[in-house]
Design a protein around this motif. Structure first.
Motif, PDB file in Angstrom:
ATOM      1  N   LYS A 201       0.833  -1.204   0.000  1.00 61.55           N
ATOM      2  CA  LYS A 201       0.000   0.000   0.000  1.00 61.55           C
ATOM      3  C   LYS A 201       0.867   1.253   0.000  1.00 61.55           C
ATOM      4  N   GLU A 202       2.006   1.180   0.708  1.00 61.12           N
ATOM      5  CA  GLU A 202       2.912   2.328   0.803  1.00 61.12           C
ATOM      6  C   GLU A 202       3.867   2.404  -0.385  1.00 61.12           C
ATOM      7  N   PHE A 203       4.299   1.227  -0.862  1.00 57.76           N
ATOM      8  CA  PHE A 203       5.270   1.175  -1.971  1.00 57.76           C
ATOM      9  C   PHE A 203       4.756   0.204  -3.031  1.00 57.76           C
ATOM     10  N   PRO A 204       3.756   0.595  -3.792  1.00 56.63           N
ATOM     11  CA  PRO A 204       3.068  -0.352  -4.676  1.00 56.63           C
ATOM     12  C   PRO A 204       3.887  -0.865  -5.849  1.00 56.63           C
ATOM     13  N   ASN A 205       4.990  -0.214  -6.171  1.00 52.45           N
ATOM     14  CA  ASN A 205       5.734  -0.602  -7.368  1.00 52.45           C
ATOM     15  C   ASN A 205       7.072  -1.286  -7.076  1.00 52.45           C
ATOM     16  N   ASP A 206       7.300  -1.662  -5.836  1.00 57.86           N
ATOM     17  CA  ASP A 206       8.607  -2.221  -5.472  1.00 57.86           C
ATOM     18  C   ASP A 206       8.806  -3.661  -5.928  1.00 57.86           C
ATOM     19  N   TYR A 207       7.750  -4.471  -5.877  1.00 60.41           N
ATOM     20  CA  TYR A 207       7.909  -5.909  -6.114  1.00 60.41           C
ATOM     21  C   TYR A 207       6.888  -6.444  -7.103  1.00 60.41           C
ATOM     22  N   THR A 208       7.297  -7.510  -7.778  1.00 61.16           N
ATOM     23  CA  THR A 208       6.391  -8.320  -8.587  1.00 61.16           C
ATOM     24  C   THR A 208       6.254  -9.669  -7.906  1.00 61.16           C
ATOM     25  N   HIS A 209       5.017 -10.169  -7.800  1.00 60.08           N
ATOM     26  CA  HIS A 209       4.783 -11.455  -7.162  1.00 60.08           C
ATOM     27  C   HIS A 209       5.130 -12.592  -8.124  1.00 60.08           C
ATOM     28  N   ASP A 210       5.952 -13.525  -7.648  1.00 62.86           N
ATOM     29  CA  ASP A 210       6.304 -14.711  -8.427  1.00 62.86           C
ATOM     30  C   ASP A 210       5.270 -15.789  -8.123  1.00 62.86           C
ATOM     31  N   THR A 211       4.111 -15.651  -8.717  1.00 67.01           N
ATOM     32  CA  THR A 211       2.993 -16.546  -8.398  1.00 67.01           C
ATOM     33  C   THR A 211       3.247 -17.970  -8.895  1.00 67.01           C
ATOM     34  N   ALA A 212       4.006 -18.118  -9.973  1.00 64.26           N
ATOM     35  CA  ALA A 212       4.306 -19.465 -10.469  1.00 64.26           C
ATOM     36  C   ALA A 212       5.070 -20.254  -9.418  1.00 64.26           C
ATOM     37  N   ARG A 213       6.029 -19.605  -8.774  1.00 69.67           N
ATOM     38  CA  ARG A 213       6.779 -20.257  -7.702  1.00 69.67           C
ATOM     39  C   ARG A 213       5.893 -20.505  -6.477  1.00 69.67           C
ATOM     40  N   GLU A 214       5.106 -19.528  -6.139  1.00 69.53           N
ATOM     41  CA  GLU A 214       4.252 -19.646  -4.952  1.00 69.53           C
ATOM     42  C   GLU A 214       3.331 -20.857  -5.041  1.00 69.53           C
ATOM     43  N   TYR A 215       2.782 -21.099  -6.229  1.00 66.92           N
ATOM     44  CA  TYR A 215       1.782 -22.154  -6.373  1.00 66.92           C
ATOM     45  C   TYR A 215       2.341 -23.453  -6.947  1.00 66.92           C
ATOM     46  N   LYS A 216       3.649 -23.521  -7.173  1.00 64.58           N
ATOM     47  CA  LYS A 216       4.212 -24.681  -7.858  1.00 64.58           C
ATOM     48  C   LYS A 216       3.861 -25.994  -7.180  1.00 64.58           C
ATOM     49  N   PHE A 217       3.976 -26.042  -5.859  1.00 59.02           N
ATOM     50  CA  PHE A 217       3.724 -27.282  -5.132  1.00 59.02           C
ATOM     51  C   PHE A 217       2.348 -27.292  -4.463  1.00 59.02           C
ATOM     52  N   GLY A 218       1.498 -26.340  -4.837  1.00 56.38           N
ATOM     53  CA  GLY A 218       0.124 -26.340  -4.352  1.00 56.38           C
ATOM     54  C   GLY A 218      -0.086 -25.580  -3.063  1.00 56.38           C
ATOM     55  N   TRP A 219       0.943 -25.520  -2.214  1.00 55.63           N
ATOM     56  CA  TRP A 219       0.815 -24.813  -0.946  1.00 55.63           C
ATOM     57  C   TRP A 219       2.206 -24.344  -0.520  1.00 55.63           C
ATOM     58  N   SER A 220       2.238 -23.418   0.421  1.00 55.34           N
ATOM     59  CA  SER A 220       3.508 -22.861   0.867  1.00 55.34           C
ATOM     60  C   SER A 220       3.344 -22.241   2.252  1.00 55.34           C
ATOM     61  N   PHE A 221       4.434 -22.176   2.996  1.00 51.39           N
ATOM     62  CA  PHE A 221       4.438 -21.391   4.229  1.00 51.39           C
ATOM     63  C   PHE A 221       4.430 -19.898   3.923  1.00 51.39           C
ATOM     64  N   SER A 222       4.573 -19.536   2.650  1.00 50.48           N
ATOM     65  CA  SER A 222       4.744 -18.132   2.273  1.00 50.48           C
ATOM     66  C   SER A 222       3.742 -17.673   1.219  1.00 50.48           C
ATOM     67  N   PRO A 223       2.433 -17.886   1.440  1.00 46.47           N
ATOM     68  CA  PRO A 223       1.468 -17.407   0.443  1.00 46.47           C
ATOM     69  C   PRO A 223       1.547 -15.890   0.296  1.00 46.47           C
ATOM     70  N   TYR A 224       1.552 -15.440  -0.933  1.00 44.48           N
ATOM     71  CA  TYR A 224       1.649 -14.012  -1.278  1.00 44.48           C
ATOM     72  C   TYR A 224       3.033 -13.456  -0.952  1.00 44.48           C
ATOM     73  N   GLY A 225       3.991 -14.349  -0.653  1.00 48.34           N
ATOM     74  CA  GLY A 225       5.275 -13.885  -0.155  1.00 48.34           C
ATOM     75  C   GLY A 225       6.479 -14.148  -1.018  1.00 48.34           C
ATOM     76  N   PHE A 226       6.299 -14.570  -2.269  1.00 47.45           N
ATOM     77  CA  PHE A 226       7.416 -14.767  -3.206  1.00 47.45           C
ATOM     78  C   PHE A 226       7.526 -13.494  -4.052  1.00 47.45           C
ATOM     79  N   LEU A 227       8.550 -12.690  -3.810  1.00 48.05           N
ATOM     80  CA  LEU A 227       8.614 -11.353  -4.370  1.00 48.05           C
ATOM     81  C   LEU A 227       9.923 -11.097  -5.106  1.00 48.05           C
TER      82      LEU A 227
END
Length: 230
Positions: A201-227
């Motif tokens: 919200k404060e820095f909207p352009n700093d990161y791109t989410h690597d959603t392919a990595r996040e969902y590769k194995f179906g689940w993760s300890f880091s949902p929304y957290g691969f940046l």
């Protein structure tokens, strides 16, 4: 004999139809049964998901970083893991692992010559200064992972501390964003997931989410957290 992946996927679908809830239910099972507390690397506790660890080594192999930053040392198992993977990659590197206490740190981890263990708050300014120094000594990409205090305010402070020291192409993982109902421990309160949202919200352009990595194995300890740093 090698087979076409499309053929094997079609074959499996004939016998099993996903209901869509399996990853979330498995995350709850793995977390609630404390399997993560019995997950080790070379005999040293890591407190992580094996799916994430496999994913991380794939990221490291692709990214080929020179510096790894770990906030949250605990027993040192994950620091050993990063160092073992990086030695296989075969390029100069350093692992910087920061924790407010070394009371849990195993001697096997402490002896690793490629890991620098720092006893400090991960949000302290001197940590940022050490990272800047190491970037000069080990030029190249950085891979950072946040796994210390899981309160929203602390994780947000860590992300802000890293903001001026990470550059385009660097990789950041914010761990344990599955807390506070994402999907486990709904009573936790604002944590890493909410910290990511507040940062964006404060820095909207700093990161791109690597959603392919996040969902590769179906689940993760880091949902929304691969940046990936822009």
């Amino acid at each position: 004999m090698a087979t076409d992946r499309r053929d094997t996927r079609l074959f499996s679908q004939l016998f099993y139809r996903s209901r869509g809830s399996e990853p979330e239910e498995y995350a709850k099972w793995y977390f609630n049964n404390l399997i993560w507390q019995d997950t080790t690397w070379m005999g040293v506790e890591t407190y992580k998901s094996p799916c994430d660890m496999w994913n991380y080594q794939e990221i490291l192999t692709q990214l080929q970083p020179s510096l790894i930053i770990e906030f949250g040392t605990a027993f040192g198992g994950s620091a050993l893991f990063w160092a073992n993977v990086m030695r296989q990659i075969g390029r100069p590197f350093k692992v910087l692992s920061v924790d407010i206490s070394h009371s849990l740190l195993r001697p096997e981890a402490r002896r690793d010559p490629d890991v620098e263990f720092v006893k400090s708050s991960s949000a302290a300014p001197e940590v940022a200064e050490r990272i800047k120094q190491l970037r000069k000594e080990y030029p190249g990409k950085v891979w950072a992972i946040l796994d210390s205090d899981h309160s929203m305010d602390h994780v947000l402070a860590e992300m802000k501390l890293l903001r001026p020291v990470l550059t385009a192409g660097d990789y950041l993982v914010v761990e344990d964003s599955l807390l506070n109902g994402h999907p486990v421990a709904p009573e936790w309160g604002p944590g890493p997931y909410e910290a990511i949202k507040a940062y964006e919200k404060e820095f909207p352009n700093d990161y791109t989410h690597d959603t392919a990595r996040e969902y590769k194995f179906g689940w993760s300890f880091s949902p929304y957290g691969f940046l990936v740093r822009n």
